[in-house]
Motif scaffolding. Structure first.
Motif, short mmCIF file in Angstrom:
data_model
loop_
_atom_site.label_atom_id
_atom_site.label_comp_id
_atom_site.label_asym_id
_atom_site.label_seq_id
_atom_site.Cartn_x
_atom_site.Cartn_y
_atom_site.Cartn_z
N LEU A 160 46.21 50.64 33.60
CA LEU A 160 47.37 49.99 34.22
C LEU A 160 47.01 48.55 34.56
O LEU A 160 45.85 48.23 34.81
N ARG A 161 48.03 47.70 34.57
CA ARG A 161 47.82 46.32 34.96
C ARG A 161 48.37 46.14 36.37
O ARG A 161 49.49 46.58 36.66
N CYS A 162 47.61 45.50 37.23
CA CYS A 162 48.05 45.30 38.62
C CYS A 162 49.21 44.30 38.64
O CYS A 162 49.14 43.23 38.02
N PRO A 163 50.30 44.63 39.35
CA PRO A 163 51.46 43.72 39.41
C PRO A 163 51.20 42.46 40.23
O PRO A 163 51.98 41.51 40.14
N ASN A 164 50.14 42.43 41.03
CA ASN A 164 49.82 41.27 41.85
C ASN A 164 49.11 40.22 40.98
O ASN A 164 47.98 40.41 40.56
N HIS A 165 49.79 39.11 40.74
CA HIS A 165 49.23 38.09 39.84
C HIS A 165 47.94 37.51 40.38
O HIS A 165 47.11 37.01 39.63
N ASN A 166 47.77 37.54 41.71
CA ASN A 166 46.56 36.98 42.30
C ASN A 166 45.40 37.97 42.34
O ASN A 166 44.32 37.64 42.81
N CYS A 167 45.65 39.20 41.88
CA CYS A 167 44.59 40.22 41.90
C CYS A 167 43.45 39.80 40.96
O CYS A 167 43.70 39.27 39.87
N ILE A 168 42.23 40.10 41.38
CA ILE A 168 41.07 39.71 40.56
C ILE A 168 41.11 40.36 39.17
O ILE A 168 40.61 39.81 38.20
N THR A 169 41.80 41.52 39.10
CA THR A 169 41.87 42.19 37.79
C THR A 169 42.73 41.41 36.80
O THR A 169 42.70 41.68 35.60
N ASN A 170 43.54 40.46 37.31
CA ASN A 170 44.36 39.63 36.43
C ASN A 170 43.74 38.26 36.17
O ASN A 170 44.30 37.45 35.44
N ALA A 171 42.60 38.00 36.81
CA ALA A 171 41.88 36.75 36.54
C ALA A 171 40.96 37.03 35.35
O ALA A 171 40.79 38.16 34.93
N ASP A 172 40.39 35.97 34.82
CA ASP A 172 39.53 36.18 33.65
C ASP A 172 38.13 36.62 34.09
O ASP A 172 37.15 35.94 33.85
N GLU A 173 38.08 37.74 34.79
CA GLU A 173 36.80 38.24 35.30
C GLU A 173 36.50 39.58 34.65
O GLU A 173 37.41 40.30 34.27
N PRO A 174 35.22 39.90 34.56
CA PRO A 174 34.86 41.18 33.93
C PRO A 174 35.04 42.37 34.87
O PRO A 174 34.08 43.06 35.20
#
Ligand code: CTP
Ligand code: ZN
Length: 153
Positions: A107-121
């Motif tokens: 699933l993709r987190c709906p919070n755009h500021n979530c670290i899972t939506n940043a270009d992080e591993p």
């Protein structure tokens, strides 16, 4: 069931996902990553009558079995689903889906500021809670329309 009631043909080998919540068949296909180019035979019934559910969807995939993580996410889209393994036209295994404790990477987190939506591993991880699924990184809760948040879409 009489012949004229059979809407979707039986399959020889593969998986039948039955008792899918009406309206979720296409999300189930998305979870399986099936868009038709793979060459599997796929049949779908939508809003077909069901004794127990009133209306249901059904997805039949030939020559393919499901992984546990696929079954886990299907359980959130379609809590009443049964997964039937078919070999040589016989159902050799039938399992109800069960809500998992966590969903990892699907699933993709709906919070755009979530670290899972940043270009992080980091891989998205959600804990299954009573009223939905909660992001373990930012606490955002997806309460409904989980199919709109599939990472595969
Ligand atoms: N099925 C299929 N191809 C087969 C065997 C079964 O597509 N060769 C489908 C049936 O049409 C049904 C599902 O797989 O949708 C489960 O089959 P079965 O267990 O025979 O049906 P039911 O007893 O009606 O299942 P349940 O009790 O889970 O409702
Ligand atoms: Zn998050």
């Amino acid at each position: 069931m009489s012949d004229h009631e059979l809407r979707v043909s039986k399959i020889r080998d593969g998986t039948v996902i039955d008792h899918v919540t009406a309206g979720q068949a296409l999300n189930v296909l998305a979870v399986l990553g099936i868009d038709g180019d793979e060459g599997f035979g796929v049949s779908i019934g939508m809003n077909v009558p069901s004794d127990t559910l009133g209306r249901k969807d059904i997805v039949k995939v030939e020559g393919r079995e499901l992984s546990q993580s696929e079954v886990d996410i299907i359980s959130l889209l379609a809590p009443e689903a049964t997964v039937n393994i078919v070999r040589e036209f016989d159902v050799i295994e039938k399992n109800r889906v069960e809500r998992p404790e966590r969903v990892v990477g699907l699933l993709r987190c709906p919070n755009h500021n979530c670290i899972t939506n940043a270009d992080e591993p980091v891989v998205s991880t959600f804990r299954v809670v009573d009223d939905g699924v909660r992001c373990e990184y930012c606490g955002e809760i997806i309460r409904s329309e989980i199919g709109d948040h599939l990472a595969v879409n």
